[in-house]
Design a protein around this motif. Structure first.
Motif, mmCIF file in Angstrom:
data_model
loop_
_atom_site.group_PDB
_atom_site.id
_atom_site.type_symbol
_atom_site.label_atom_id
_atom_site.label_comp_id
_atom_site.label_asym_id
_atom_site.label_seq_id
_atom_site.Cartn_x
_atom_site.Cartn_y
_atom_site.Cartn_z
ATOM 1 N N ILE A 39 6.513 -7.004 -0.950
ATOM 2 C CA ILE A 39 6.073 -5.605 -0.263
ATOM 3 C C ILE A 39 4.848 -5.680 0.269
ATOM 4 C CG2 ILE A 39 5.387 -3.269 -1.058
ATOM 5 C CD1 ILE A 39 7.029 -3.572 -3.659
ATOM 6 N N SER A 41 1.826 -4.023 3.043
ATOM 7 C CA SER A 41 1.006 -2.641 3.185
ATOM 8 C C SER A 41 -0.411 -2.971 3.405
ATOM 9 C CB SER A 41 0.982 -1.784 1.757
ATOM 10 O OG SER A 41 -0.246 -2.557 1.039
ATOM 11 N N ALA A 49 1.672 0.782 -2.441
ATOM 12 C CA ALA A 49 2.837 -0.103 -2.516
ATOM 13 C C ALA A 49 2.832 -0.547 -4.003
ATOM 14 C CB ALA A 49 2.195 -1.611 -1.860
ATOM 15 N N ALA A 53 6.434 -0.846 -6.046
ATOM 16 C CA ALA A 53 6.739 -1.933 -7.034
ATOM 17 C C ALA A 53 7.500 -1.637 -8.181
ATOM 18 C CB ALA A 53 5.550 -2.974 -6.777
ATOM 19 N N VAL A 60 11.081 -7.256 -7.462
ATOM 20 C CA VAL A 60 9.639 -7.741 -6.792
ATOM 21 C C VAL A 60 8.970 -8.771 -7.217
ATOM 22 C CG1 VAL A 60 7.356 -6.816 -6.514
ATOM 23 C CG2 VAL A 60 8.859 -4.966 -6.874
ATOM 24 N N ILE A 63 3.320 -8.450 -3.876
ATOM 25 C CA ILE A 63 2.576 -7.320 -2.909
ATOM 26 C C ILE A 63 1.563 -8.151 -1.997
ATOM 27 C CG2 ILE A 63 1.203 -5.394 -2.572
ATOM 28 C CD1 ILE A 63 2.464 -4.386 -5.346
ATOM 29 N N VAL A 92 9.832 -5.711 2.475
ATOM 30 C CA VAL A 92 9.603 -4.277 2.206
ATOM 31 C C VAL A 92 8.141 -4.002 2.664
ATOM 32 C CG1 VAL A 92 9.819 -2.247 0.830
ATOM 33 C CG2 VAL A 92 11.174 -4.020 0.367
#
Length: 355
Positions: A39, A41, A49, A53, A60, A63, A92
């Motif tokens: 993920i 961001s 984010a 998750a 996941v 991040i 993502v």
């Protein structure tokens, strides 16, 4: 009426649009047969984010909250290394153009599939175009590897977008559609989408200023931004985008705000060479489209000039030199004196002036 000749290319993408559609993210990850999502961001959206998750749970891998404006190459490389370390099999991206740009940069280097959840009106999620910055210059390229596979538009994700950013992000999107009307490879399909998109955003943005959480206005703006992104991804760019890439990459100016300031001036510069496009814009913006776009910037509270964004007044000549180096195709010939006047007026915040 003489026969028209054109080529139209449609880019493949799965688009999900509505309210609450973020809830479909787990299904979309499964549809791509992915199990380890990275993920992406910005630092400011790290909390969002993390909430995303939680939705994905065991799907996941990690991040990366390091997306920044203008997609610096060093950040792209760092994020790509992180994706490889984690064994990510899908990206993502939650956010605006900065986060989308980072996802594209990783995809260029890894060919990982992308799922984009836009929270602004950037439109870049619908394009195969990537711009990265290095050595003080922003360079763009087009590749099918960077075209996202899935875009989930959830109006709810835009309800909290600050009014100021909503306005500049929306006018940034309008710029994509405006240039599509006079692109060298324009076609009637994109022209129709462009007019629809410009009208939708021009109507929605003042309503968002008046009522920021109005879901109908937010929905119309996001719809317009989607169409603007399709326009940007389907035809070439001209002077406006060249100027914004130059100014943003070389002077570290904020992306959406720079587009907002430059657009009326670039349109006025090109106006004598694009009578058909101007006639189409009159239908949705009124008798003086360049002036209308300048006024729209004031309605949404955007700065009028580049100087307010950090552009040094002694940088005008350098900006002209950069704009004339490796220029994009443009309907109006690029002349130093005219470009200098355009950039100087944009810097000072004066109204647009046609040649």
């Amino acid at each position: 009426m003489k026969a028209r000749h054109f080529t139209y290319v449609s880019h493949p993408a799965r688009v999900i649009f509505g309210s609450g559609t973020v809830g479909q993210l787990p299904d979309e990850v499964d549809r791509l047969n992915a199990q380890r999502a990275l993920i992406l961001s910005t630092a400011a959206q790290q909390g969002d984010a993390e909430a995303l998750a939680d939705r994905l749970g065991p799907r996941v891998a990690g991040i990366f909250p390091g997306a920044v404006m203008h997609t610096p190459v060093e950040v792209s490389v760092l994020a790509t290394e992180r994706a490889r370390e984690l064994g990510a099999d899908v990206l993502v991206a939650l956010g605006g153009g900065s986060t989308t740009g980072l996802a594209k940069a990783i995809a260029l280097r890894t060919d990982l599939p992308q799922i984009i959840l836009p929270t602004t009106y950037a439109g870049s999620e619908m394009t195969p175009i990537l711009g990265e910055t290095s050595d003080g210059q922003k360079r763009t390229q087009s590749s099918p590897k960077v075209l996202p596979e899935v875009v989930i538009y959830d109006v709810d994700l835009t309800l909290g977008l600050p009014v100021g950013l909503s306005g500049t992000s929306g006018i940034n999107a309008i710029a994509h559609a405006v240039e599509a009307l006079y692109a060298r490879d324009r076609n009637p399909v994109i022209e129709a989408l462009a007019i629809e998109a410009i009208g939708a955003l021009a109507r929605a943005l003042p309503r968002i200023v008046a009522a920021p959480r109005d879901p109908a206005a937010r929905s119309e703006a996001l719809y317009g931004a989607w169409l603007c992104g399709v326009c940007l991804g389907s035809v070439g760019m001209a002077l406006h985008h060249k100027l914004c890439h130059t100014l943003g990459g070389s002077f570290d100016l904020p992306h959406a705000e720079t587009h907002t300031v430059v657009l009326p001036h670039a349109l006025a510069y090109n106006a004598p060479a694009i009578p058909d496009a101007m006639a189409a814009l009159v239908r949705v913006l009124g008798p003086d489209p360049a002036a209308a776009l300048f006024a729209l910037g004031r309605k949404v509270g955007a700065p009028a000039g580049l100087a307010a964004l950090g552009m040094p007044t002694d940088g005008v000549d350098r900006a002209v030199d950069l704009a004339l180096s490796n220029p994009y195709w443009n309907p109006q010939p690029l002349e130093r004196a005219g470009l200098r006047d355009l950039i100087a007026r944009a810097c000072d915040g004066g109204p647009p002036r046609s040649l």
